[in-house]
Scaffold this active site. Structure first.
Site, PDB file in Angstrom:
ATOM      1  N   ARG A   1      30.777 -14.353  28.281  1.00  0.00           N
ATOM      2  CA  ARG A   1      31.014 -15.032  29.547  1.00  0.00           C
ATOM      3  C   ARG A   1      32.336 -14.536  30.109  1.00  0.00           C
ATOM      4  O   ARG A   1      33.276 -14.274  29.354  1.00  0.00           O
ATOM      5  CB  ARG A   1      31.070 -16.563  29.354  1.00  0.00           C
TER       6      ARG A   1
ATOM      7  N   GLU B   1      31.757 -14.760  39.106  1.00  0.00           N
ATOM      8  CA  GLU B   1      30.614 -13.944  39.535  1.00  0.00           C
ATOM      9  C   GLU B   1      29.969 -14.522  40.796  1.00  0.00           C
ATOM     10  O   GLU B   1      29.897 -15.743  40.944  1.00  0.00           O
ATOM     11  CB  GLU B   1      29.565 -13.893  38.410  1.00  0.00           C
TER      12      GLU B   1
ATOM     13  N   HIS C   1      26.149  -8.484  35.241  1.00  0.00           N
ATOM     14  CA  HIS C   1      25.604  -9.512  34.347  1.00  0.00           C
ATOM     15  C   HIS C   1      24.113  -9.254  34.073  1.00  0.00           C
ATOM     16  O   HIS C   1      23.256 -10.091  34.344  1.00  0.00           O
ATOM     17  CB  HIS C   1      25.799 -10.910  34.938  1.00  0.00           C
TER      18      HIS C   1
END
Length: 320
Positions: A235, A264, A282
């Site tokens: 993360r 993000e 991601h």
């Protein structure tokens, strides 16, 4: 039909994988949480909702949970669940599932791809050729993974999948975890700093959440050193991004491969356009095969709850 035999509706919280989004509606009465006018929507429909289907990118906060008086189950499309206010769910006895296991190979593969891309400067070398610079001279020599020492921060399912692939490349593996993992052949280091100081590259695979926020800080990056490489497929919150930029700018860190970011899809401008950094949107679990398996497991958990049966993959904190 719900476990109590009464009809109920499944609430889809976007964004969702398209196949999973459609499959929920094929089996259950379904509503979509709107981006606008949520308060009015929940006032009108909140009492109908018995289950939520969401993803790692779908925030399920205490306010949403409180607005759904019949909510009994949250099916999360993803292995991480820091998008869910777990305390609020636990206080109501709400069952929560995730999708561990099925995405381990894809995430581990992506971690290795980032490690190789940074160590072998794959992206920078591609630009070198694409921009016509090769005729003016050879590309500089790069590092390599074979013969190096790789640290894994977080030796859970995914971390162990990464470790076996690192070994296959001819590198040595050490790790740090909240506690030593029985039966693994890798050296355990007592802290992230100690691990970083012992290795050439550090791959981060810990869960997100408050317990790991900023875990990879300036001290860890300095311990990794000017020839060190950081890879993060966990993360974005786990890495102190300001400290990371400072370490790269000053030459105190050799490079980084990042699949995740704190805010993000916004990426710090200071990380863009660098030859010592490889950035991904991601996508560690973003393969056709893996996303289909994640969707199937999400739906299987939902179906089990609807039948009044135990979840296939409950989040450990919700199992008592």
């Amino acid at each position: 039909m719900t476990p109590d035999g009464e009809p109920g509706t499944v609430l889809r919280v976007p964004p969702l994988h398209p196949g999973t989004h459609d499959a929920v509606a094929a089996s259950y009465p379904t509503l979509d949480l709107p981006a606008e006018g949520r308060e009015e929507f929940l006032a009108r429909h909140g009492a109908e909702v018995v289950a939520i289907v969401c993803s790692n990118f779908s925030p399920v906060g205490a306010d949403l949970i409180e607005a759904l008086p019949r909510l009994g189950m949250i099916a999360n499309f993803g292995v991480g669940y820091d998008n869910i206010d777990l305390a609020a769910a636990l206080s109501r006895g709400i069952a929560v599932s995730n999708t561990p296991g099925v995405l381990d190979p894809a995430v581990a593969e992506h971690a290795i791809a980032l490690l190789l891309a940074v160590r072998r400067q794959v992206v920078a070398a591609d630009r070198y050729v694409q921009e016509g610079r090769w005729p003016r001279g050879p590309f500089p020599l790069t590092g390599q993974v074979a013969g190096s020492h790789v640290g894994i921060l977080g030796l859970g399912r995914i971390g162990q999948a990464v470790a076996t692939r690192v070994e296959a490349l001819g590198a040595t593996v050490s790790y740090h975890n909240r506690r030593p993992v029985p039966g693994v052949p890798y050296a355990y280091l007592p802290s992230p700093v100690a691990l970083a100081a012992a290795v050439d590259s550090l791959i981060v695979v810990v869960p997100g959440g408050a317990a790991t926020d900023g875990l990879v800080d300036a001290e860890v990056l300095d311990a990794l050193g000017p020839d060190g490489v950081l890879v993060n497929v966990a993360r974005g919150s786990v890495v102190d991004e300001q400290a990371l930029v400072a370490a790269l700018d000053s030459g105190r860190l050799g490079g980084a491969g990042l699949d995740v970011f704190r805010d993000e899809p916004r990426v710090p401008a200071a990380l863009l356009g660098r030859d010592d950094v490889v950035l991904q949107p991601h996508t560690a679990s973003g393969t056709v095969t893996t996303r289909a398996a994640m969707g199937a497991l999400t739906l299987d958990n939902l179906a089990a709850w609807m039948r009044g049966e135990p979840l296939l993959t409950p989040i450990p904190e919700t199992t008592g």
